[in-house]
Structure formats: C-alpha cells, structure tokens
Design a protein around this motif. Structure first.
Motif, mmCIF file in Angstrom:
data_model
loop_
_atom_site.group_PDB
_atom_site.id
_atom_site.type_symbol
_atom_site.label_atom_id
_atom_site.label_comp_id
_atom_site.label_asym_id
_atom_site.label_seq_id
_atom_site.Cartn_x
_atom_site.Cartn_y
_atom_site.Cartn_z
ATOM 1 N N GLU A 82 0.828 -1.212 0.000
ATOM 2 C CA GLU A 82 0.000 0.000 0.000
ATOM 3 C C GLU A 82 0.865 1.266 0.000
ATOM 4 O O GLU A 82 0.475 2.309 -0.536
ATOM 5 N N ASP A 83 2.066 1.187 0.594
ATOM 6 C CA ASP A 83 2.963 2.340 0.592
ATOM 7 C C ASP A 83 3.621 2.533 -0.783
ATOM 8 O O ASP A 83 3.817 3.669 -1.228
ATOM 9 N N TRP A 84 3.958 1.421 -1.455
ATOM 10 C CA TRP A 84 4.415 1.528 -2.838
ATOM 11 C C TRP A 84 3.347 2.225 -3.679
ATOM 12 O O TRP A 84 3.630 3.155 -4.438
ATOM 13 N N ASN A 85 2.121 1.742 -3.565
ATOM 14 C CA ASN A 85 1.038 2.266 -4.386
ATOM 15 C C ASN A 85 0.742 3.727 -4.071
ATOM 16 O O ASN A 85 0.490 4.530 -4.974
ATOM 17 N N ARG A 86 0.757 4.081 -2.796
ATOM 18 C CA ARG A 86 0.479 5.462 -2.416
ATOM 19 C C ARG A 86 1.556 6.400 -2.960
ATOM 20 O O ARG A 86 1.259 7.499 -3.448
ATOM 21 N N MET A 87 2.816 5.955 -2.878
ATOM 22 C CA MET A 87 3.905 6.788 -3.386
ATOM 23 C C MET A 87 3.703 7.056 -4.879
ATOM 24 O O MET A 87 3.866 8.191 -5.352
ATOM 25 N N HIS A 147 2.794 10.909 -6.408
ATOM 26 C CA HIS A 147 3.826 11.568 -7.205
ATOM 27 C C HIS A 147 3.555 11.442 -8.705
ATOM 28 O O HIS A 147 3.488 12.455 -9.412
ATOM 29 N N LEU A 148 3.429 10.221 -9.176
ATOM 30 C CA LEU A 148 3.193 10.014 -10.606
ATOM 31 C C LEU A 148 1.734 10.275 -10.966
ATOM 32 O O LEU A 148 1.434 11.027 -11.899
ATOM 33 N N GLY A 149 0.814 9.662 -10.214
ATOM 34 C CA GLY A 149 -0.603 9.839 -10.503
ATOM 35 C C GLY A 149 -1.043 11.280 -10.366
ATOM 36 O O GLY A 149 -1.853 11.769 -11.162
ATOM 37 N N GLY A 150 -0.514 11.992 -9.377
ATOM 38 C CA GLY A 150 -0.878 13.397 -9.209
ATOM 39 C C GLY A 150 -0.494 14.230 -10.415
ATOM 40 O O GLY A 150 -1.263 15.072 -10.882
ATOM 41 N N GLU A 205 15.404 4.238 0.002
ATOM 42 C CA GLU A 205 14.486 5.219 -0.579
ATOM 43 C C GLU A 205 13.938 4.725 -1.922
ATOM 44 O O GLU A 205 13.622 5.509 -2.808
ATOM 45 N N ALA A 206 13.800 3.404 -2.046
ATOM 46 C CA ALA A 206 13.487 2.814 -3.346
ATOM 47 C C ALA A 206 12.140 3.272 -3.885
ATOM 48 O O ALA A 206 12.025 3.603 -5.073
ATOM 49 N N HIS A 207 11.093 3.271 -3.040
ATOM 50 C CA HIS A 207 9.772 3.617 -3.584
ATOM 51 C C HIS A 207 9.679 5.095 -3.935
ATOM 52 O O HIS A 207 9.038 5.470 -4.916
ATOM 53 N N TYR A 208 10.350 5.944 -3.167
ATOM 54 C CA TYR A 208 10.373 7.370 -3.486
ATOM 55 C C TYR A 208 11.161 7.618 -4.772
ATOM 56 O O TYR A 208 10.700 8.318 -5.678
#
Length: 231
Positions: free
Chosen positions: A90-95, A99-102, A137-140
C-alpha cells in the motif's frame, strides 16, 4: 493586463508554498490544490491530487472563477526512508499514486485547454534520487524516476501544440519534509556538498519559475538544483 493564473499542487508544503510566493511576486494569480491549508495562495481548494475526479473538478472550478490556467506546477508529494523489504504494497502504491498519478491527473485536466489556446507550461517535481538512487528510498526514487519519464514523454507529445512540460529535480532541501534526523541533514553530508549547504525551498521555486517564464526553449528538460550532490 490580463491576469495569468497558475495552479500549484502541494502548495501547503515547503517547496509548493515557495512556488506560490515566487509566482505571486512575478504577478501571477495563484490557485492552490492541497489537502492542507495554503494561506499564501490567492485561491485555495482542498483536494486529493491522487484522485482524478477531484483534480478535474478543481481545475474546472478554478478556470470558471479565475480564468484559464496558463501554468501548472506539481509539487504535491511525501517522503519516507524505508528498506525495500519493509515497504508495504500500500505504501508503494500510495507513493506512485501521489507523485506520478498526481502529475498525470493535473496534466490530463489542464493540458487540453492549454493546447487549444496554443500555450502553457507544466512543471513536475522529481528528485536527484531519481538520477542517482538512494539507500532505503526505493519507492520514493522509483516514483520520482517515473515522473521524469512522464515529463519527457509529454514534452515530446505536447510541444508542437505550444505546451511545454519540464521538471525540477531537487536535491536535499531545507523544508519540513526533511526530518531533523534525516541522514541528509547530518553535518558530514552537508559539509561534503560542493556548496556546503542544503538548497532552500525558495531556490527550487526560482528554478521552477524559470521553466515557466523564461525557459521558452525548454521542453522535456530536467533542472536539478541539488547543491552539487549529483554532478
């Protein structure tokens, strides 16, 4: 003089707030989209940048009440230091959603009107971590790398219509997003930077404003004001 309207997402944060102030000082009318308050903007709307319906509704409302959006600066985001094995899905998806989806949601809402009018500027916010990576900091870094890919692709697609899409990729910046115990605030790291200090939010905003106003020859460019962390 006709008012120039700029939309800034993440305007309640350090870099987003600095973007609002920088553009206001240049005569722009500023509209903020954020979950939190953005007191420096002329017009602020609470919305989730990751929700395409909310973003589209906010853009319609701003353009109805203020006029066409001529610049969109997408600074909404969050940051975390977590080893890759400990990152929940869920944290991967939220990131990625934020960032990208926004950025996708804003571009889909504002660029058709810009293209129809024959001009407009979009500035995404990536990170020097998208260029060099970072420990835990991989997902960011992955989300910010995706921002760069999107910016370059949209630049190629939209430049013929007069819409310029670029990005800034800041290095460690002295904002509340960087906690006091961050490794990027350690004296040894800061002293090792060629500039000997972290960048300020105002300096990142200055780079973004350059891409909006002066960098009319820029399309798909990634400016990385990072205090020399990545050269």
């Amino acid at each position: 003089m006709r008012e120039r309207v700029a939309l800034v997402t993440g305007a309640a944060g350090g870099i987003g707030g600095a973007m609002v102030r920088e553009l206001a000082g240049r005569g722009w009318t500023t509209a903020a989209l954020d979950l939190g308050p953005a007191p420096d903007a002329d017009y602020a709307v609470g919305a989730d940048v990751a929700d395409p319906g909310q973003v589209a509704a906010v853009v319609r409302r701003i353009e109805r009440e203020m006029g066409p959006i001529e610049a969109a600066l997408c600074a909404a985001g969050h940051y975390a230091i977590v080893p890759v094995s400990d990152i929940a899905w869920e944290d991967w998806n939220r990131m990625l959603r934020v960032h990208l989806g926004g950025l996708v949601n804003v571009c889909r809402a504002v660029t058709p009107g810009m293209a129809e009018r024959g001009h407009g500027a979009v500035v995404g916010v990536a990170s020097d971590l998208a260029l060099a990576g970072g420990d835990a900091e991989a997902h960011y870094a992955a989300a910010k790398g995706a921002v760069i890919g999107l910016v370059r692709s949209l630049a190629a697609e939209l430049a013929p219509s007069g819409v310029r899409v670029n990005a800034v990729a800041p290095g460690p910046t002295d904002t509340p997003l960087l906690p006091p115990d961050s490794p990027w605030r350690r004296p040894a790291f800061v002293q090792a930077l060629p500039t000997g200090r972290l960048a300020s939010a105002e300096e990142i905003a200055l780079a973004a404003a350059y891409l909006v106003e002066d960098g009319t020859f820029c399309a798909g460019e990634i400016l990385s004001p990072n205090s020399g962390a990545v050269i």
